[in-house]
Motif scaffolding. Structure first.
Motif, mmCIF file in Angstrom:
data_model
loop_
_atom_site.group_PDB
_atom_site.id
_atom_site.type_symbol
_atom_site.label_atom_id
_atom_site.label_comp_id
_atom_site.label_asym_id
_atom_site.label_seq_id
_atom_site.Cartn_x
_atom_site.Cartn_y
_atom_site.Cartn_z
ATOM 1 N N PRO A 16 -73.096 -14.994 -0.640
ATOM 2 C CA PRO A 16 -72.508 -16.279 -1.023
ATOM 3 C C PRO A 16 -71.823 -16.243 -2.380
ATOM 4 C CG PRO A 16 -74.853 -16.312 -1.448
ATOM 5 C CD PRO A 16 -74.571 -14.992 -0.780
ATOM 6 N N LEU A 17 -71.804 -15.101 -3.066
ATOM 7 C CA LEU A 17 -71.258 -15.028 -4.415
ATOM 8 C C LEU A 17 -69.764 -15.306 -4.414
ATOM 9 C CD1 LEU A 17 -73.101 -11.829 -5.675
ATOM 10 C CD2 LEU A 17 -73.668 -14.210 -6.156
ATOM 11 N N GLY A 18 -69.342 -16.195 -5.309
ATOM 12 C CA GLY A 18 -67.930 -16.420 -5.539
ATOM 13 C C GLY A 18 -67.196 -17.168 -4.450
ATOM 14 N N GLN A 19 -67.900 -17.735 -3.475
ATOM 15 C CA GLN A 19 -67.200 -18.390 -2.374
ATOM 16 C C GLN A 19 -66.401 -19.601 -2.842
ATOM 17 O OE1 GLN A 19 -66.930 -17.381 0.797
ATOM 18 N NE2 GLN A 19 -68.066 -15.530 0.286
ATOM 19 N N GLY A 20 -66.924 -20.306 -3.816
ATOM 20 C CA GLY A 20 -66.235 -21.507 -4.276
ATOM 21 C C GLY A 20 -64.966 -21.215 -5.042
ATOM 22 N N GLU A 21 -64.824 -20.011 -5.586
ATOM 23 C CA GLU A 21 -63.673 -19.663 -6.400
ATOM 24 C C GLU A 21 -62.587 -18.942 -5.621
ATOM 25 O OE1 GLU A 21 -63.399 -20.525 -9.610
ATOM 26 O OE2 GLU A 21 -65.322 -21.558 -9.442
ATOM 27 N N ARG A 22 -62.891 -18.531 -4.391
ATOM 28 C CA ARG A 22 -62.004 -17.597 -3.720
ATOM 29 C C ARG A 22 -60.663 -18.210 -3.339
ATOM 30 N NH1 ARG A 22 -65.542 -13.961 -0.281
ATOM 31 N NH2 ARG A 22 -66.253 -13.501 -2.380
ATOM 32 N N GLY A 23 -60.604 -19.519 -3.156
ATOM 33 C CA GLY A 23 -59.344 -20.140 -2.776
ATOM 34 C C GLY A 23 -58.452 -20.452 -3.952
ATOM 35 N N ARG A 24 -58.918 -20.248 -5.177
ATOM 36 C CA ARG A 24 -58.159 -20.589 -6.362
ATOM 37 C C ARG A 24 -57.280 -19.422 -6.784
ATOM 38 N NH1 ARG A 24 -61.874 -22.563 -11.027
ATOM 39 N NH2 ARG A 24 -62.409 -23.990 -9.332
ATOM 40 N N ASP A 25 -56.001 -19.725 -7.080
ATOM 41 C CA ASP A 25 -55.063 -18.681 -7.494
ATOM 42 C C ASP A 25 -55.096 -17.501 -6.524
ATOM 43 O OD1 ASP A 25 -54.304 -20.124 -9.709
ATOM 44 O OD2 ASP A 25 -55.804 -19.213 -11.011
ATOM 45 N N ALA A 26 -54.992 -17.817 -5.230
ATOM 46 C CA ALA A 26 -55.184 -16.764 -4.237
ATOM 47 C C ALA A 26 -54.007 -15.802 -4.170
ATOM 48 C CB ALA A 26 -55.412 -17.389 -2.861
ATOM 49 N N ALA A 27 -52.820 -16.243 -4.531
ATOM 50 C CA ALA A 27 -51.641 -15.415 -4.335
ATOM 51 C C ALA A 27 -51.500 -14.379 -5.433
ATOM 52 C CB ALA A 27 -50.390 -16.292 -4.277
ATOM 53 N N TRP A 28 -51.099 -13.165 -5.017
ATOM 54 C CA TRP A 28 -50.748 -12.162 -6.005
ATOM 55 C C TRP A 28 -49.452 -12.594 -6.666
ATOM 56 C CZ3 TRP A 28 -46.510 -9.159 -6.915
ATOM 57 C CH2 TRP A 28 -46.670 -8.063 -7.785
ATOM 58 N N PRO A 29 -49.287 -12.401 -7.985
ATOM 59 C CA PRO A 29 -50.156 -11.661 -8.898
ATOM 60 C C PRO A 29 -51.149 -12.519 -9.678
ATOM 61 C CG PRO A 29 -48.071 -12.043 -9.958
ATOM 62 C CD PRO A 29 -47.964 -12.663 -8.592
ATOM 63 N N ALA A 30 -51.274 -13.817 -9.331
ATOM 64 C CA ALA A 30 -52.171 -14.667 -10.108
ATOM 65 C C ALA A 30 -53.641 -14.295 -9.908
ATOM 66 C CB ALA A 30 -51.956 -16.136 -9.735
ATOM 67 N N ASN A 31 -53.965 -13.762 -8.734
ATOM 68 C CA ASN A 31 -55.352 -13.438 -8.416
ATOM 69 C C ASN A 31 -55.780 -12.153 -9.130
ATOM 70 O OD1 ASN A 31 -57.800 -12.793 -7.237
ATOM 71 N ND2 ASN A 31 -57.160 -13.374 -5.178
ATOM 72 N N PRO A 32 -56.749 -12.217 -10.053
ATOM 73 C CA PRO A 32 -57.169 -11.003 -10.772
ATOM 74 C C PRO A 32 -57.815 -9.964 -9.867
ATOM 75 C CG PRO A 32 -58.655 -12.835 -11.263
ATOM 76 C CD PRO A 32 -57.503 -13.411 -10.501
ATOM 77 N N VAL A 33 -58.474 -10.404 -8.782
ATOM 78 C CA VAL A 33 -59.069 -9.443 -7.851
ATOM 79 C C VAL A 33 -57.978 -8.599 -7.204
ATOM 80 C CG1 VAL A 33 -60.452 -9.184 -5.769
ATOM 81 C CG2 VAL A 33 -61.025 -10.968 -7.421
ATOM 82 N N ALA A 34 -56.886 -9.243 -6.803
ATOM 83 C CA ALA A 34 -55.780 -8.525 -6.182
ATOM 84 C C ALA A 34 -55.145 -7.546 -7.164
ATOM 85 C CB ALA A 34 -54.738 -9.512 -5.666
ATOM 86 N N ARG A 35 -54.944 -7.989 -8.397
ATOM 87 C CA ARG A 35 -54.344 -7.111 -9.400
ATOM 88 C C ARG A 35 -55.234 -5.901 -9.663
ATOM 89 N NH1 ARG A 35 -53.704 -11.849 -12.431
ATOM 90 N NH2 ARG A 35 -55.222 -11.031 -13.939
ATOM 91 N N ASP A 36 -56.532 -6.154 -9.850
ATOM 92 C CA ASP A 36 -57.437 -5.059 -10.169
ATOM 93 C C ASP A 36 -57.606 -4.099 -9.001
ATOM 94 O OD1 ASP A 36 -57.851 -5.817 -12.731
ATOM 95 O OD2 ASP A 36 -59.792 -6.745 -12.420
ATOM 96 N N CYS A 37 -57.543 -4.618 -7.791
ATOM 97 C CA CYS A 37 -57.656 -3.751 -6.624
ATOM 98 C C CYS A 37 -56.502 -2.754 -6.601
ATOM 99 C CB CYS A 37 -57.661 -4.595 -5.349
ATOM 100 S SG CYS A 37 -57.820 -3.615 -3.841
ATOM 101 N N LEU A 38 -55.275 -3.241 -6.808
ATOM 102 C CA LEU A 38 -54.124 -2.341 -6.844
ATOM 103 C C LEU A 38 -54.253 -1.332 -7.976
ATOM 104 C CD1 LEU A 38 -51.064 -4.695 -6.156
ATOM 105 C CD2 LEU A 38 -52.147 -3.093 -4.584
ATOM 106 N N GLU A 39 -54.730 -1.779 -9.128
ATOM 107 C CA GLU A 39 -54.825 -0.884 -10.277
ATOM 108 C C GLU A 39 -55.901 0.178 -10.072
ATOM 109 O OE1 GLU A 39 -55.026 -2.858 -14.023
ATOM 110 O OE2 GLU A 39 -53.245 -4.072 -13.648
#
Length: 304
Positions: free
Chosen positions: A193-216
């Protein structure tokens, strides 16, 4: 550096990246100057993927040549594993640009494991022979458990790197960073259940830090694959040069496989410097919980 070595980035990008299954172009942005760093990072990601594609093509040609330092089974293993890496990294690119960062993180762990496995097979000829000799799912799983799982492949590579002066052991700073990153990637694989409430926020790349860090992170691991494969003295550079000399039908891509080492290493150096500068700014701004180390991979904070 591309042009100085006679490589045409635009043509290779069009032949390799543009023709990927499910290719997605960069998303439109009203303020491109605000996203320049993220777009530059995606460019580095694409170039690292082009290198793996060139390596895959060279491995396929190397299996048919005599007089190379690497054995045919090693080229066969390289061809198989680099092909898998190409498919996985291509999927990561598509997922990130499709606003599906968490599934991309799940695949990032697979890329990291394949990089370790590929390097181990390049180091050990008999290990490559055993890998190529697997003809069933049971045999492949048994090979994985005996030689790859539990960090065995990475430890084999780390021992060789230590012999040439690089301490990447479990007790080193790099080793600690590696464990932290793999734990974070594991948390993306296993439901929670970790982070479920935040996952819809800033979902689009490049705003999403998870997406940026995954590519890096994936870019960093592909850079390491290039760096370590040339450092461990297996004769890869000489073999790639010989393969490129006889590969007229695919001269452009094979030529890049043989002449791209310095380009990738320079990109790796600048990427790490850039990450360090960005991390310093984040810490000074008061952010807590960031990981440190060679990759400065902070996706866990955003994911959780």
């Amino acid at each position: 550096m591309w042009s100085a070595r006679g490589h045409d980035l635009d043509k290779l990008w069009g032949e390799c990246i543009r023709d990927l299954p499910g290719f997605r172009p960069l998303p439109a942005t009203e303020r491109p100057e605000a996203d320049s760093r993220a777009h530059d990072r995606l460019c580095l990601f694409d170039q690292a993927l082009i290198w793996v594609m060139a390596l895959n093509r060279a491995a396929g040609a190397g299996m048919r040549l005599e007089g190379l330092r690497l054995a045919r089974d090693q080229f066969c293993a390289l061809h198989i594993l680099s092909g898998r890496v190409i498919e996985t990294v291509s999927a990561i690119r598509l997922l990130v640009l499709s606003e599906l960062a968490v599934p991309a993180l799940q695949l990032a762990r697979s890329v990291s494991e394949d990089v370790d496995m590929l390097l181990a097979l390049l180091l050990r000829r008999k290990l490559a022979q055993q890998f190529v000799a697997c003809h069933s799912a049971d045999e492949a799983n048994d090979f994985w458990r005996r030689h790859i799982a539990g960090g065995r492949a990475f430890r084999l590579v780390a021992e060789k790197l230590y012999a040439i002066g690089l301490d990447h052991s479990d007790q080193s700073e790099y080793g600690r960073w590696r464990r932290e990153v793999l734990t974070l990637l594991g948390s993306a694989v296993h439901s929670s259940p970790l982070g479920q409430g935040e996952r819809g926020r800033d979902a689009a790349w490049p705003a999403n830090p998870v997406a940026r860090d995954c590519l890096e992170f994936v870019t960093h691991r592909l850079h390491e694959l290039c760096a370590w494969a040339h450092l461990i003295d297996i004769g890869l550079e000489e073999d790639l040069t010989m393969i490129a000399a006889v590969g007229a039908p695919e001269a452009r891509l094979l030529g890049f496989s043989a002449g791209s080492r310095d380009i990738l290493l320079d990109q790796m150096r600048w990427a790490m410097v850039g990450q360090g500068a960005a991390q310093t700014g984040t810490v000074e701004a008061g952010a807590a919980g960031a990981t440190s180390g060679p990759g400065l991979f902070n996706a866990g904070r955003a994911l959780h």
